[in-house]
Every structure is written in C-alpha cells, then in structure tokens.
Design an enzyme around this catalytic site. Structure first.
Site, PDB file in Angstrom:
ATOM      1  N   HIS A  13      41.267  37.096  44.269  1.00 16.73           N
ATOM      2  CA  HIS A  13      41.365  36.800  42.838  1.00 16.73           C
ATOM      3  C   HIS A  13      42.808  36.426  42.532  1.00 16.73           C
ATOM      4  CE1 HIS A  13      42.589  40.992  43.159  1.00 16.73           C
ATOM      5  NE2 HIS A  13      43.052  40.966  41.922  1.00 16.73           N
ATOM      6  N   ASP A  31      49.700  40.310  42.304  1.00 16.26           N
ATOM      7  CA  ASP A  31      49.951  41.110  43.508  1.00 16.26           C
ATOM      8  C   ASP A  31      49.087  40.681  44.687  1.00 16.26           C
ATOM      9  OD1 ASP A  31      47.796  42.167  41.987  1.00 16.26           O
ATOM     10  OD2 ASP A  31      47.888  44.064  43.075  1.00 16.26           O
ATOM     11  N   HIS A  59      45.215  37.633  40.451  1.00 19.66           N
ATOM     12  CA  HIS A  59      46.259  38.536  39.984  1.00 19.66           C
ATOM     13  C   HIS A  59      47.478  38.412  40.898  1.00 19.66           C
ATOM     14  CE1 HIS A  59      43.555  41.375  37.398  1.00 19.66           C
ATOM     15  NE2 HIS A  59      44.094  40.402  36.684  1.00 19.66           N
ATOM     16  N   HIS A  78      45.342  49.528  49.015  1.00 17.73           N
ATOM     17  CA  HIS A  78      45.584  49.210  47.597  1.00 17.73           C
ATOM     18  C   HIS A  78      45.752  50.490  46.770  1.00 17.73           C
ATOM     19  CE1 HIS A  78      44.886  47.222  43.638  1.00 17.73           C
ATOM     20  NE2 HIS A  78      45.311  46.133  44.272  1.00 17.73           N
ATOM     21  N   HIS A 128      35.567  43.079  38.564  1.00 16.62           N
ATOM     22  CA  HIS A 128      36.961  43.307  38.196  1.00 16.62           C
ATOM     23  C   HIS A 128      37.210  42.684  36.823  1.00 16.62           C
ATOM     24  CE1 HIS A 128      40.995  44.534  38.919  1.00 16.62           C
ATOM     25  NE2 HIS A 128      41.497  43.331  39.134  1.00 16.62           N
ATOM     26  N   ASP A 146      39.824  43.246  44.384  1.00 22.27           N
ATOM     27  CA  ASP A 146      39.834  44.425  43.542  1.00 22.27           C
ATOM     28  C   ASP A 146      38.456  44.564  42.899  1.00 22.27           C
ATOM     29  OD1 ASP A 146      42.490  44.547  44.177  1.00 22.27           O
ATOM     30  OD2 ASP A 146      43.251  44.217  42.177  1.00 22.27           O
TER      31      ASP A 146
END
Length: 322
Positions: free
Chosen positions: A62, A66, A64, A268, A139, A210
């Site tokens: 995805h 990080d 994001h 994570h 998520h 995530d």
C-alpha cells in the site's frame, strides 16, 4: 527460498529497527524480490549479504510512507550503479503516479527498464517455478497482501536405476525426469514416475501487512510454509488496533491458526514496546505463542530459510532477538 527482514518497525524507524521491507532471495534463479520498500531500505541492503544487482521484482502492499519512501532512492541508485537489468514493480493504483511524479520533480532518469503493474486480486505473476497472487486486506487505504507459491516438481531422478534398465541417455532422460511415460526403440514402455523419488512439494510464503484480522489474509496464507504478518499492537491495545486498522499479536496468531500455516513470523512492531516500558516485545511474543506456538518475532537482518516439506520445519530461524 531465503527470507531476509530489512525493516521490522511500524511507522517510524528506531535505533534497532528500520521501517518495512522484506527480501526474498531465489538462489536457483539468481533473483531478489522485495516486499515493500520503506525509507532506508537500500542502506539495509548494503549492510546485508544481498546483491542489489539481482533485484528484479518489488511488491508494494500500500502507499503509506513507511512502506514506499525508500523506493525512489533504491531505484535511482540501481540506475547509477548500472548493474540492474530490469525491475518490475507491483502495487495498488496510484503507485505509478507516485514514481512518475517523484522522478519528474527530482529529474531522475532510469538507465534500465521499469514496469509498474497495477494489481487486482488474483494471479499477478507466473513463471515456470513460481506463482504470485495478491488479495485485498483491511486497512485505512487500499492494501494488498501477497502469496508466493513454488510449483511442485518431480522427485530426484534415479540415474543408476535407469542405467540398470539400459535406458539410453539423452533426451529420454529429460522426459523421464518429468515423470512422463516413454516407449523405447526396443518396444519397452518406461514410466518415468517409477524412476523418480517422491514429488517435491512447492513451498509457499504469504506476506500480510498492513491489516486488521480479515478473511483476505487467511485466504492468502492458506497452508503456507511461512506467514509474515504484521503485529503492530499488543492485545491490550486492541482498541487502538481497531481504530487504526492494524493487527494485534493475537490477530496475527489467529490468522496463522485459521490458515493452517507452518510458521508465523511477526513484524511491523510499534516503537511503544521498547525495552523498559510496561509492555515489551517479549510480551508480544508470549501473547502470540499462547495461540500459535510456532511463532517467532522478526528483527532486522534476520534470515529464514523456507524449508521443504521433506525437511524439519521448526529449526530454520536464525538466533532470536527481541
């Protein structure tokens, strides 16, 4: 199939853990695949024994930061080094726009071909040895998990037995190795399966982050030899997990249990569980093992050799560190 964890922290790096990235080394193909590419991933590769020249595929879960902020730096460095032939990148809608915008504003030009594949649930890549599928997770933004399945292959060919049967070497051996039935010039019919050992069952790896607990993760991880699953929060912080749509240790363990996997590797982790705090990472490991005993906690540069089913399956993790 050898897994190396390049980043195991969630959100931000810590002194001991970088943000998300996992490398899958395929020695038989001299290839390196990455799953996510958080900030600093190329530094982590340089500190490992991985060869960036073997990088061929990157799978992004995805968008994001990080999980993607290290992507442009890695791709640019590969171009400057001039030792990468081609990179295929797989990820959600918007990934190509991100790469194109970053390269345009930074005036970055790649000296090798890059192909971005926008993924949808199902098979996204297949060759003669592996099939890669993806599925939707749950998520805050669109996120995909990935499953790498090695194809079954014929067992070891018994050359000595073939010689005893006076089977002439050459092309026929290749057919017999594949388990085919062959008719020899003298009229004898030879069943290749009878000259081969047990079929080598292909190994399976699932990567789910995530996400909160969801059916999509269970489906991707079904019967996997190893499941890499996020475990951002401890069980007592499950309210935060539901608010932020991240998993607790117990959710990761429940996913592994429901999917019937052979090994769970958690990653994570929230930095809030640093040594000296009320809850530490060792407590997270105990929580997960109470549900799924075959659980380990990943740490940066940990390697895991995915065992074949004919080998012991509980002794392949390098020394543990939390």
């Amino acid at each position: 199939m050898q897994i190396t964890f390049l980043g195991t922290s969630s959100g931000v790096p810590t002194r001991a853990r970088n943000v998300s990235s996992v490398a899958l080394r395929l020695p038989q193909r001299a290839e390196l695949w990455l799953f996510d590419c958080g900030e600093g991933t190329q530094h982590q590769i340089l500190r490992s024994d991985l060869k960036v020249s073997q990088l061929s595929r990157i799978f992004i879960t995805h968008l994001h930061g990080d999980h993607i902020f290290g992507l442009m730096g890695l791709l640019a460095s590969c171009g400057l080094a001039g030792n990468v032939q081609r990179v295929d990148i797989y990820g959600p809608s918007g990934l190509n726009d991100y790469i194109q915008s970053a390269s345009r504003y930074s005036h970055t030009h790649f000296s090798y071909p890059i192909k971005v594949h926008t993924v949808r649930p199902g098979v996204i890549y297949e060759n003669d040895e592996f099939t890669v599928t993806c599925g939707l997770l749950h998520h805050r933004i669109t996120a995909f998990g990935y499953r790498v399945a090695e194809k079954d292959r014929a067992g070891r060919f018994d050359i000595e037995k073939a010689k005893e049967l006076q089977i002439p070497p050459g092309r026929i051996y290749g057919q017999l190795k594949r388990g085919e039935t062959v008719t020899l010039e003298d009229g004898r019919v030879i069943n290749g399966a009878e000259l081969c050992g047990p079929t080598e069952i292909g190994r399976k790896m699932a990567y789910c982050t995530d996400t909160i607990y969801c059916d999509g993760a269970v489906e991707l991880a079904q019967d996997a030899d190893v499941l890499i699953h996020e475990a951002t929060f401890a069980h007592q912080d499950s309210e935060m997990a539901f608010q932020r749509l991240h998993s607790t240790t117990t959710m990761a363990a429940q996913t592994a249990l429901a999917a019937g996997v052979r090994r769970l590797l958690m990653t994570h982790f929230s930095p809030r569980y640093a040594p000296g705090n009320t809850i530490e990472l060792k407590d997270l490991l105990q929580e997960a093992r109470a549900i799924f005993p075959r659980t380990d906690m990943a740490y940066d540069f940990m390697t895991y050799e995915v065992p074949r089913r004919r080998e012991p399956v509980f002794s392949s993790v390098s020394s543990s560190s939390v």
